[in-house]
Motif scaffolding. Structure first.
Motif, mmCIF file in Angstrom:
data_model
loop_
_atom_site.group_PDB
_atom_site.id
_atom_site.type_symbol
_atom_site.label_atom_id
_atom_site.label_comp_id
_atom_site.label_asym_id
_atom_site.label_seq_id
_atom_site.Cartn_x
_atom_site.Cartn_y
_atom_site.Cartn_z
ATOM 1 N N GLU A 54 4.170 -24.335 6.009
ATOM 2 C CA GLU A 54 4.571 -23.248 6.906
ATOM 3 C C GLU A 54 3.491 -22.175 6.971
ATOM 4 O OE1 GLU A 54 8.377 -21.482 6.600
ATOM 5 O OE2 GLU A 54 9.483 -23.359 6.952
ATOM 6 N N GLN A 55 2.886 -21.870 5.826
ATOM 7 C CA GLN A 55 1.826 -20.874 5.808
ATOM 8 C C GLN A 55 0.582 -21.354 6.558
ATOM 9 O OE1 GLN A 55 1.583 -17.620 4.519
ATOM 10 N NE2 GLN A 55 3.796 -17.843 4.571
ATOM 11 N N ALA A 56 0.459 -22.682 6.680
ATOM 12 C CA ALA A 56 -0.681 -23.252 7.403
ATOM 13 C C ALA A 56 -0.356 -23.503 8.874
ATOM 14 C CB ALA A 56 -1.115 -24.556 6.740
ATOM 15 N N GLY A 57 0.859 -23.140 9.309
ATOM 16 C CA GLY A 57 1.218 -23.301 10.710
ATOM 17 C C GLY A 57 1.965 -24.575 11.030
ATOM 18 N N GLY A 58 2.380 -25.330 10.010
ATOM 19 C CA GLY A 58 3.118 -26.564 10.217
ATOM 20 C C GLY A 58 4.609 -26.382 9.999
ATOM 21 N N VAL A 59 5.316 -27.505 9.933
ATOM 22 C CA VAL A 59 6.776 -27.503 9.799
ATOM 23 C C VAL A 59 7.179 -28.546 8.764
ATOM 24 C CG1 VAL A 59 8.972 -27.881 11.005
ATOM 25 C CG2 VAL A 59 7.067 -26.772 12.200
ATOM 26 N N ALA A 60 8.227 -28.248 8.003
ATOM 27 C CA ALA A 60 8.788 -29.196 7.042
ATOM 28 C C ALA A 60 10.305 -29.185 7.168
ATOM 29 C CB ALA A 60 8.377 -28.842 5.612
ATOM 30 N N VAL A 61 10.893 -30.365 7.362
ATOM 31 C CA VAL A 61 12.340 -30.474 7.517
ATOM 32 C C VAL A 61 12.859 -31.641 6.680
ATOM 33 C CG1 VAL A 61 12.258 -29.527 9.852
ATOM 34 C CG2 VAL A 61 12.203 -32.007 9.532
ATOM 35 N N SER A 98 -13.633 -23.073 -0.872
ATOM 36 C CA SER A 98 -14.295 -23.945 0.097
ATOM 37 C C SER A 98 -13.580 -23.948 1.448
ATOM 38 C CB SER A 98 -14.365 -25.380 -0.437
ATOM 39 O OG SER A 98 -13.080 -25.834 -0.842
ATOM 40 N N HIS A 99 -12.295 -23.581 1.445
ATOM 41 C CA HIS A 99 -11.501 -23.581 2.677
ATOM 42 C C HIS A 99 -10.648 -22.310 2.676
ATOM 43 C CE1 HIS A 99 -12.532 -27.770 1.843
ATOM 44 N NE2 HIS A 99 -12.461 -27.983 3.154
ATOM 45 N N PRO A 100 -11.178 -21.205 3.197
ATOM 46 C CA PRO A 100 -10.530 -19.895 3.052
ATOM 47 C C PRO A 100 -9.250 -19.689 3.854
ATOM 48 C CG PRO A 100 -12.505 -19.708 4.385
ATOM 49 C CD PRO A 100 -12.495 -21.102 3.850
ATOM 50 N N ASP A 101 -9.066 -20.391 4.940
ATOM 51 C CA ASP A 101 -7.877 -20.154 5.769
ATOM 52 C C ASP A 101 -7.465 -21.473 6.427
ATOM 53 O OD1 ASP A 101 -5.795 -18.918 7.108
ATOM 54 O OD2 ASP A 101 -7.067 -18.171 8.730
ATOM 55 N N ILE A 102 -6.763 -22.286 5.670
ATOM 56 C CA ILE A 102 -6.421 -23.629 6.134
ATOM 57 C C ILE A 102 -5.306 -23.564 7.173
ATOM 58 C CG2 ILE A 102 -5.564 -25.904 5.444
ATOM 59 C CD1 ILE A 102 -6.732 -25.317 2.642
ATOM 60 N N LYS A 103 -5.529 -24.202 8.312
ATOM 61 C CA LYS A 103 -4.519 -24.305 9.369
ATOM 62 C C LYS A 103 -4.391 -25.763 9.785
ATOM 63 C CE LYS A 103 -3.662 -19.885 9.830
ATOM 64 N NZ LYS A 103 -2.338 -19.332 9.409
ATOM 65 N N ILE A 104 -3.169 -26.249 9.832
ATOM 66 C CA ILE A 104 -2.943 -27.616 10.276
ATOM 67 C C ILE A 104 -2.895 -27.647 11.804
ATOM 68 C CG2 ILE A 104 -0.418 -27.370 10.079
ATOM 69 C CD1 ILE A 104 -0.315 -30.355 9.329
ATOM 70 N N PRO A 105 -3.545 -28.627 12.430
ATOM 71 C CA PRO A 105 -3.447 -28.736 13.895
ATOM 72 C C PRO A 105 -1.991 -28.898 14.333
ATOM 73 C CG PRO A 105 -5.208 -30.137 13.050
ATOM 74 C CD PRO A 105 -4.457 -29.631 11.859
ATOM 75 N N VAL A 115 -3.156 -19.935 3.454
ATOM 76 C CA VAL A 115 -3.439 -21.012 2.505
ATOM 77 C C VAL A 115 -4.936 -21.077 2.245
ATOM 78 C CG1 VAL A 115 -3.214 -23.483 2.037
ATOM 79 C CG2 VAL A 115 -1.469 -22.314 3.401
ATOM 80 N N ALA A 116 -5.316 -21.153 0.986
ATOM 81 C CA ALA A 116 -6.725 -21.241 0.611
ATOM 82 C C ALA A 116 -6.959 -22.482 -0.233
ATOM 83 C CB ALA A 116 -7.164 -19.998 -0.156
ATOM 84 N N GLY A 117 -8.127 -23.100 -0.057
ATOM 85 C CA GLY A 117 -8.478 -24.292 -0.817
ATOM 86 C C GLY A 117 -9.748 -24.074 -1.621
ATOM 87 N N PHE A 118 -9.744 -24.598 -2.846
ATOM 88 C CA PHE A 118 -10.862 -24.433 -3.764
ATOM 89 C C PHE A 118 -11.313 -25.801 -4.267
ATOM 90 C CE2 PHE A 118 -8.285 -20.722 -3.697
ATOM 91 C CZ PHE A 118 -9.142 -19.648 -3.796
ATOM 92 N N GLY A 146 1.498 -24.492 -4.804
ATOM 93 C CA GLY A 146 0.232 -25.150 -4.546
ATOM 94 C C GLY A 146 0.193 -26.561 -5.074
ATOM 95 N N TYR A 147 -0.960 -27.159 -4.933
ATOM 96 C CA TYR A 147 -1.173 -28.486 -5.489
ATOM 97 C C TYR A 147 -2.636 -28.639 -5.879
ATOM 98 C CZ TYR A 147 -3.056 -29.810 -0.852
ATOM 99 O OH TYR A 147 -3.794 -29.871 0.308
ATOM 100 N N ILE A 148 -2.881 -29.594 -6.752
ATOM 101 C CA ILE A 148 -4.241 -29.963 -7.133
ATOM 102 C C ILE A 148 -4.401 -31.435 -6.794
ATOM 103 C CG2 ILE A 148 -5.946 -30.079 -8.976
ATOM 104 C CD1 ILE A 148 -4.268 -28.001 -10.502
ATOM 105 N N LEU A 149 -5.428 -31.761 -6.040
ATOM 106 C CA LEU A 149 -5.721 -33.138 -5.666
ATOM 107 C C LEU A 149 -6.899 -33.636 -6.498
ATOM 108 C CD1 LEU A 149 -5.373 -35.572 -3.642
ATOM 109 C CD2 LEU A 149 -7.188 -34.481 -2.297
ATOM 110 N N TYR A 150 -6.674 -34.737 -7.220
ATOM 111 C CA TYR A 150 -7.741 -35.361 -7.999
ATOM 112 C C TYR A 150 -8.234 -36.569 -7.196
ATOM 113 C CZ TYR A 150 -4.973 -32.712 -11.377
ATOM 114 O OH TYR A 150 -4.247 -31.723 -12.014
#
Length: 335
Positions: free
Chosen positions: A290-297, A202-209, A187-190, A169-173
């Motif tokens: 990947e859990q949000a439906g995106g790709v990382a290479v 605040s974001h229970p099921d994050i999906k990237i377009p 993926v869940a966001g708080f 995960g990550y924390i954004l300040y």
């Protein structure tokens, strides 16, 4: 219409991180509470760092220390502060037997020899931006140890590969502070509520377009980028995609996760293997995307399938974001 007092009281407060973790504990591979406690410890340290970030200009913890870390980068005062906070929280929590931090060359043994987990962490990514009030963040990755419980952690605990992560995960300040994480079940966001001192779901099921309007990279390195990257970027410009680059990894990644887009940190002439660290930047961000439906290479290879070397601070290129954009870049790289 102004809400009435009764309506305001009837509004649900929401689900706290603590409650959410308890509810989701059954999804963990080893549901005995240790991983849940680790996430709480990370959230606690995040709250403390959030406080320090918010008052950084008043407490004189901005600016550089005048020293370099193991990466050869100038340490900021807040880097050191955040590193202390997270290591201390993970040590006191008792579940992590060791921590691998961007700020330390060697594995940090917490003394919790019976702890079943290890944590790889970038305590404060983009901290040089704190002096100008730009969003910064923390990135973390959690593994179940493979070394003998009861003894010290060993390098192989951290070198299991990206697919072995049990949580990341990550924390954004930023304008608000958010904790985003996955345990491999979405993926869940708080969002942090300062007055209550709690993270709320605040974001229970994050999906990237699958497609996105944004590309994010440092175009100042244009002439140092590989040809396939320049070709792809020219295509983005021809299609009138928007260039958005904060220069803080978590901030750029977070925006693209929500709006769609691609983040690029390619290899360059002076950094042919890339700059970002695989274990505590590449792997966790790839796991989340990947859990949000995106790709990382890394270019030709999927990040989570890259085998780690013996270097705990191994670097790798990173192209991450909306599936269609990343796959398009891969197609250009394969020509």
């Amino acid at each position: 219409m102004t809400p009435t007092h009764e309506n305001a009281l009837a509004t649900p407060v929401g689900t706290t991180l603590e409650r959410y973790i308890k509810r989701k504990q059954s999804e963990f591979a080893y549901a005995t509470g240790e991983l849940s406690q680790l996430l709480r410890d990370i959230a606690l340290a995040g709250k403390i760092v959030n406080r320090e970030v918010n008052r950084a200009g008043l407490s004189r913890i901005t600016g550089a220390m005048g020293e370099k870390n193991v990466q050869g980068e100038h340490q900021q005062r807040l880097d050191v502060e955040a590193n202390i906070r997270f290591v201390r929280a993970l040590t006191n929590g008792g579940e992590a037997c060791a921590v691998l931090s961007e700020e330390d060359e060697h594995i940090i043994q917490t003394g919790n020899v019976f702890g079943k987990y290890v944590v790889a962490i970038d305590p404060l990514d983009g901290s040089s931006n704190i002096d100008v009030n730009v969003s910064i963040g923390t990135i973390f990755s959690i593994y179940r140890r493979v070394s003998r419980v009861g003894g010290p952690a060993r390098p192989e605990d951290f070198l299991q590969g990206g697919r072995a992560q049990v949580a990341a995960g990550y924390i954004l300040y930023g304008s608000s502070t958010m904790l985003v994480y996955t345990t491999g079940h979405g993926v869940a966001g708080f969002t942090y509520e300062n007055s209550l001192g709690e993270f709320f779901l605040s974001h229970p099921d994050i999906k990237i377009p699958r497609q996105g309007p944004v590309f994010s990279c440092n175009e100042g390195n244009w002439f140092d980028y590989p040809e396939f990257v320049r070709t792809f970027l020219m295509t983005c410009k021809e299609r009138r995609l928007t260039a958005r680059y904060v220069g803080s990894l978590v901030a750029d990644y977070h925006r693209n996760l929500f709006t769609g887009g691609i983040y690029l940190y390619p290899p360059t002439v002076d950094k042919p293997t890339g700059k970002l660290r695989l274990l505590y930047e590449g792997y966790p961000l790839a796991f989340i995307i990947e859990q949000a439906g995106g790709v990382a290479v890394t270019g030709a290879d999927v990040v989570l399938d890259v085998h780690p070397t013996a270097d705990l601070h191994q670097r790798a290129p990173l192209f991450v974001g909306s599936a269609e954009l990343v796959e398009e870049l891969q197609a250009v790289a394969a020509r």
